[in-house]
Design a protein around this motif. Sequence first.
Motif, PDB file in Angstrom:
ATOM      1  N   GLU A  57      19.279  -3.516  25.164  1.00  0.00           N
ATOM      2  CA  GLU A  57      17.983  -2.472  25.148  1.00  0.00           C
ATOM      3  C   GLU A  57      16.900  -3.329  24.499  1.00  0.00           C
ATOM      4  N   TYR A  58      16.881  -4.081  23.710  1.00  0.00           N
ATOM      5  CA  TYR A  58      15.783  -4.621  22.563  1.00  0.00           C
ATOM      6  C   TYR A  58      15.345  -5.913  23.726  1.00  0.00           C
ATOM      7  N   ALA A  59      16.325  -6.515  24.633  1.00  0.00           N
ATOM      8  CA  ALA A  59      15.942  -7.726  25.378  1.00  0.00           C
ATOM      9  C   ALA A  59      15.095  -6.949  26.565  1.00  0.00           C
ATOM     10  N   GLN A  60      15.647  -5.785  26.685  1.00  0.00           N
ATOM     11  CA  GLN A  60      14.640  -5.289  28.040  1.00  0.00           C
ATOM     12  C   GLN A  60      13.224  -4.587  27.484  1.00  0.00           C
ATOM     13  N   GLN A  61      13.129  -4.143  26.331  1.00  0.00           N
ATOM     14  CA  GLN A  61      11.926  -4.082  25.636  1.00  0.00           C
ATOM     15  C   GLN A  61      10.849  -5.454  25.337  1.00  0.00           C
ATOM     16  N   VAL A  62      11.506  -6.338  25.293  1.00  0.00           N
ATOM     17  CA  VAL A  62      10.597  -7.528  25.250  1.00  0.00           C
ATOM     18  C   VAL A  62      10.147  -8.030  26.582  1.00  0.00           C
ATOM     19  N   ALA A  63      11.020  -7.892  27.327  1.00  0.00           N
ATOM     20  CA  ALA A  63      10.851  -8.334  28.841  1.00  0.00           C
ATOM     21  C   ALA A  63       9.740  -7.429  29.251  1.00  0.00           C
ATOM     22  N   ARG A  64       9.856  -6.036  29.112  1.00  0.00           N
ATOM     23  CA  ARG A  64       8.888  -5.226  29.495  1.00  0.00           C
ATOM     24  C   ARG A  64       7.347  -5.493  28.894  1.00  0.00           C
ATOM     25  N   ALA A  65       7.510  -5.587  27.796  1.00  0.00           N
ATOM     26  CA  ALA A  65       6.257  -5.751  26.993  1.00  0.00           C
ATOM     27  C   ALA A  65       5.460  -6.954  27.219  1.00  0.00           C
ATOM     28  N   LYS A  66       6.210  -8.128  26.935  1.00  0.00           N
ATOM     29  CA  LYS A  66       5.937  -9.522  27.038  1.00  0.00           C
ATOM     30  C   LYS A  66       5.449 -10.100  28.499  1.00  0.00           C
ATOM     31  N   TYR A  67       6.295  -9.655  29.381  1.00  0.00           N
ATOM     32  CA  TYR A  67       6.186 -10.172  30.720  1.00  0.00           C
ATOM     33  C   TYR A  67       5.727  -9.142  31.986  1.00  0.00           C
ATOM     34  N   ASN A  68       5.557  -7.959  31.473  1.00  0.00           N
ATOM     35  CA  ASN A  68       5.137  -6.951  32.312  1.00  0.00           C
ATOM     36  C   ASN A  68       6.174  -6.455  33.407  1.00  0.00           C
ATOM     37  N   SER A  70       8.999  -4.397  35.105  1.00  0.00           N
ATOM     38  CA  SER A  70       9.142  -2.905  35.314  1.00  0.00           C
ATOM     39  C   SER A  70      10.356  -2.721  36.168  1.00  0.00           C
ATOM     40  N   LYS A  71      10.951  -1.386  35.796  1.00  0.00           N
ATOM     41  CA  LYS A  71      12.105  -0.837  36.625  1.00  0.00           C
ATOM     42  C   LYS A  71      11.661  -0.463  38.204  1.00  0.00           C
ATOM     43  N   LYS A  72      12.394  -0.406  38.861  1.00  0.00           N
ATOM     44  CA  LYS A  72      12.207  -0.296  40.441  1.00  0.00           C
ATOM     45  C   LYS A  72      11.465   1.032  40.458  1.00  0.00           C
ATOM     46  N   GLY A  73      10.414   1.238  41.214  1.00  0.00           N
ATOM     47  CA  GLY A  73       9.685   2.385  41.353  1.00  0.00           C
ATOM     48  C   GLY A  73       8.726   2.691  40.467  1.00  0.00           C
ATOM     49  N   GLU A  74       8.603   1.838  39.333  1.00  0.00           N
ATOM     50  CA  GLU A  74       7.578   1.952  37.911  1.00  0.00           C
ATOM     51  C   GLU A  74       6.558   1.436  38.355  1.00  0.00           C
ATOM     52  N   THR A  75       5.365   1.857  37.994  1.00  0.00           N
ATOM     53  CA  THR A  75       3.787   1.442  37.925  1.00  0.00           C
ATOM     54  C   THR A  75       3.418   1.099  36.689  1.00  0.00           C
ATOM     55  N   ILE A  76       2.909  -0.144  36.551  1.00  0.00           N
ATOM     56  CA  ILE A  76       2.463  -0.379  35.366  1.00  0.00           C
ATOM     57  C   ILE A  76       1.089  -0.682  35.209  1.00  0.00           C
ATOM     58  N   TYR A  77       0.461   0.030  34.154  1.00  0.00           N
ATOM     59  CA  TYR A  77      -1.117  -0.077  33.822  1.00  0.00           C
ATOM     60  C   TYR A  77      -1.620  -0.788  32.791  1.00  0.00           C
ATOM     61  N   ASN A  78      -2.345  -1.771  33.056  1.00  0.00           N
ATOM     62  CA  ASN A  78      -2.799  -2.352  32.145  1.00  0.00           C
ATOM     63  C   ASN A  78      -4.161  -1.721  31.749  1.00  0.00           C
TER      64      ASN A  78
END
Length: 81
Positions: A57-68, A70-78
Amino acid sequence: MLAFLVIFIILGIQIFQSKRTLAKVNGNIAQYQASLQSQRKTSRQLKQQIQQLHDPEYAQQVARAKYNYSKKGETIYNLDN
């Protein structure tokens, strides 16, 4: 009497030099101890990060925050601050 005075002066100079050398060594010891404390703190932080990265879970948080990532179907807004 003069010989005693010369010996006294020579011994005084040696004592003074010894005290100066001791003060320098003590200063170096204090500096190295401070460096050692800093290195130990860094080591503890890195070990904690390693333990956290074993948590998926932590590794996923780091990957999402640091490397943008996303999960399938999820949109990221910067958003700029």
